[in-house]
Motif scaffolding. Structure first.
Motif, PDB file in Angstrom:
ATOM      1  N   MET A 154       0.848  -1.177   0.000  1.00 30.94           N
ATOM      2  CA  MET A 154       0.000   0.000   0.000  1.00 30.94           C
ATOM      3  C   MET A 154       0.894   1.241   0.000  1.00 30.94           C
ATOM      4  N   ALA A 155       0.631   2.130  -0.908  1.00 32.04           N
ATOM      5  CA  ALA A 155       1.486   3.310  -1.058  1.00 32.04           C
ATOM      6  C   ALA A 155       0.952   4.539  -0.330  1.00 32.04           C
ATOM      7  N   ARG A 156      -0.234   4.475   0.226  1.00 35.57           N
ATOM      8  CA  ARG A 156      -0.810   5.660   0.881  1.00 35.57           C
ATOM      9  C   ARG A 156       0.025   6.098   2.064  1.00 35.57           C
ATOM     10  N   SER A 157       0.293   7.391   2.120  1.00 38.43           N
ATOM     11  CA  SER A 157       1.083   7.962   3.209  1.00 38.43           C
ATOM     12  C   SER A 157       0.238   8.107   4.466  1.00 38.43           C
ATOM     13  N   LEU A 158       0.886   7.953   5.609  1.00 38.02           N
ATOM     14  CA  LEU A 158       0.233   8.184   6.900  1.00 38.02           C
ATOM     15  C   LEU A 158       0.349   9.633   7.339  1.00 38.02           C
ATOM     16  N   ASP A 159       1.099  10.438   6.592  1.00 37.06           N
ATOM     17  CA  ASP A 159       1.409  11.795   7.005  1.00 37.06           C
ATOM     18  C   ASP A 159       0.150  12.633   7.230  1.00 37.06           C
ATOM     19  N   GLY A 160       0.002  13.131   8.452  1.00 33.99           N
ATOM     20  CA  GLY A 160      -1.121  13.977   8.823  1.00 33.99           C
ATOM     21  C   GLY A 160      -2.391  13.239   9.200  1.00 33.99           C
ATOM     22  N   LEU A 161      -2.378  11.908   9.155  1.00 30.85           N
ATOM     23  CA  LEU A 161      -3.585  11.146   9.460  1.00 30.85           C
ATOM     24  C   LEU A 161      -3.757  10.945  10.962  1.00 30.85           C
ATOM     25  N   VAL A 162      -5.012  10.942  11.393  1.00 30.54           N
ATOM     26  CA  VAL A 162      -5.369  10.705  12.799  1.00 30.54           C
ATOM     27  C   VAL A 162      -5.942   9.300  12.915  1.00 30.54           C
ATOM     28  N   PHE A 163      -5.526   8.590  13.976  1.00 30.11           N
ATOM     29  CA  PHE A 163      -6.027   7.248  14.266  1.00 30.11           C
ATOM     30  C   PHE A 163      -6.549   7.220  15.701  1.00 30.11           C
ATOM     31  N   VAL A 164      -7.568   6.388  15.926  1.00 30.06           N
ATOM     32  CA  VAL A 164      -8.143   6.211  17.263  1.00 30.06           C
ATOM     33  C   VAL A 164      -8.265   4.719  17.557  1.00 30.06           C
ATOM     34  N   PRO A 165      -8.086   4.313  18.818  1.00 32.20           N
ATOM     35  CA  PRO A 165      -8.262   2.905  19.184  1.00 32.20           C
ATOM     36  C   PRO A 165      -9.717   2.460  18.996  1.00 32.20           C
ATOM     37  N   VAL A 166      -9.903   1.208  18.613  1.00 32.03           N
ATOM     38  CA  VAL A 166     -11.256   0.682  18.460  1.00 32.03           C
ATOM     39  C   VAL A 166     -11.793   0.141  19.779  1.00 32.03           C
ATOM     40  N   ALA A 167     -10.913  -0.021  20.792  1.00 34.22           N
ATOM     41  CA  ALA A 167     -11.327  -0.519  22.107  1.00 34.22           C
ATOM     42  C   ALA A 167     -10.399   0.041  23.175  1.00 34.22           C
ATOM     43  N   ASP A 168     -10.898   0.092  24.408  1.00 32.16           N
ATOM     44  CA  ASP A 168     -10.077   0.501  25.539  1.00 32.16           C
ATOM     45  C   ASP A 168      -9.110  -0.612  25.913  1.00 32.16           C
ATOM     46  N   GLN A 169      -7.925  -0.221  26.381  1.00 32.79           N
ATOM     47  CA  GLN A 169      -6.959  -1.159  26.936  1.00 32.79           C
ATOM     48  C   GLN A 169      -7.076  -1.073  28.458  1.00 32.79           C
ATOM     49  N   ALA A 170      -6.120  -1.621  29.160  1.00 34.47           N
ATOM     50  CA  ALA A 170      -6.105  -1.571  30.628  1.00 34.47           C
ATOM     51  C   ALA A 170      -5.864  -0.143  31.108  1.00 34.47           C
ATOM     52  N   PRO A 171      -6.216   0.182  32.360  1.00 35.55           N
ATOM     53  CA  PRO A 171      -5.947   1.521  32.897  1.00 35.55           C
ATOM     54  C   PRO A 171      -4.460   1.868  32.761  1.00 35.55           C
ATOM     55  N   GLY A 172      -4.201   3.151  32.444  1.00 38.90           N
ATOM     56  CA  GLY A 172      -2.836   3.612  32.266  1.00 38.90           C
ATOM     57  C   GLY A 172      -2.312   3.416  30.856  1.00 38.90           C
ATOM     58  N   GLN A 173      -3.156   2.900  29.977  1.00 38.26           N
ATOM     59  CA  GLN A 173      -2.764   2.680  28.592  1.00 38.26           C
ATOM     60  C   GLN A 173      -3.675   3.486  27.676  1.00 38.26           C
ATOM     61  N   VAL A 174      -3.456   3.365  26.382  1.00 41.37           N
ATOM     62  CA  VAL A 174      -4.302   4.077  25.439  1.00 41.37           C
ATOM     63  C   VAL A 174      -5.715   3.514  25.482  1.00 41.37           C
ATOM     64  N   GLY A 175      -6.673   4.358  25.145  1.00 46.94           N
ATOM     65  CA  GLY A 175      -8.072   3.960  25.120  1.00 46.94           C
ATOM     66  C   GLY A 175      -8.811   4.726  24.053  1.00 46.94           C
ATOM     67  N   ARG A 176     -10.106   4.573  24.017  1.00 48.80           N
ATOM     68  CA  ARG A 176     -10.923   5.174  22.958  1.00 48.80           C
ATOM     69  C   ARG A 176     -10.831   6.701  22.922  1.00 48.80           C
ATOM     70  N   GLU A 177     -10.401   7.340  24.013  1.00 49.68           N
ATOM     71  CA  GLU A 177     -10.240   8.798  24.029  1.00 49.68           C
ATOM     72  C   GLU A 177      -8.877   9.245  23.512  1.00 49.68           C
ATOM     73  N   THR A 178      -7.968   8.315  23.272  1.00 51.53           N
ATOM     74  CA  THR A 178      -6.620   8.634  22.799  1.00 51.53           C
ATOM     75  C   THR A 178      -6.652   8.920  21.300  1.00 51.53           C
ATOM     76  N   ARG A 179      -5.928   9.961  20.891  1.00 48.80           N
ATOM     77  CA  ARG A 179      -5.824  10.330  19.479  1.00 48.80           C
ATOM     78  C   ARG A 179      -4.359  10.335  19.073  1.00 48.80           C
ATOM     79  N   PHE A 180      -4.047   9.642  17.971  1.00 46.52           N
ATOM     80  CA  PHE A 180      -2.700   9.579  17.418  1.00 46.52           C
ATOM     81  C   PHE A 180      -2.656  10.409  16.138  1.00 46.52           C
ATOM     82  N   THR A 181      -1.683  11.296  16.019  1.00 46.34           N
ATOM     83  CA  THR A 181      -1.466  12.037  14.778  1.00 46.34           C
ATOM     84  C   THR A 181      -0.144  11.576  14.191  1.00 46.34           C
ATOM     85  N   TYR A 182      -0.214  10.918  13.043  1.00 46.40           N
ATOM     86  CA  TYR A 182       0.958  10.320  12.405  1.00 46.40           C
ATOM     87  C   TYR A 182       1.616  11.259  11.409  1.00 46.40           C
TER      88      TYR A 182
END
Length: 113
Positions: free
Chosen positions: A1-29
């Motif tokens: 796949m050649a599509r760039s991740l530059d500037g894309l936002v990703f969100v978790p599809v499920a919560d992890q354990a406390p102290g980890q990423v969860g559905r409220e976490t936003r990643f900007t690549y």
């Protein structure tokens, strides 16, 4: 796949354990010349960073994060990039903590428009 991740936002599809990423976490690549990095925050994570490489549809990176309780954590992750039927991108992740015990899998996706 050649599509760039530059500037894309990703969100978790499920919560992890406390102290980890969860559905409220936003990643900007960001991506340039096979290098990837991202900033993330939200939920139990005050600030997080990841940095690594991309070869075709595989990302290999290290991550470090500061949690709401003032602790830090770091680890290693390998992610597989796929395209969903509606054109959004998805990362299926296999991660291992390096600063503490534990490992697992998670999934992040581009949020629907």
């Amino acid at each position: 796949m050649a599509r760039s991740l530059d500037g894309l936002v990703f969100v978790p599809v499920a919560d992890q354990a406390p102290g980890q990423v969860g559905r409220e976490t936003r990643f900007t690549y960001h991506e340039q010349d096979g290098r990837v990095w991202a900033e993330y925050s939200g939920g139990d994570v005050v600030r997080g960073h990841l940095v690594g490489t991309r070869a075709a549809d595989t990302l290999d990176f290290r991550y470090v994060q500061l949690r709401l309780d003032g602790t830090t954590a770091s680890g290693h992750c390998v992610s597989r990039l796929t395209e969903l039927p509606d054109g959004r991108l998805r990362l299926d992740e296999t991660w291992t903590w390096e600063s503490q015990e534990g490992s697992g899998t998670s999934t992040v996706e581009q949020p629907p428009s």
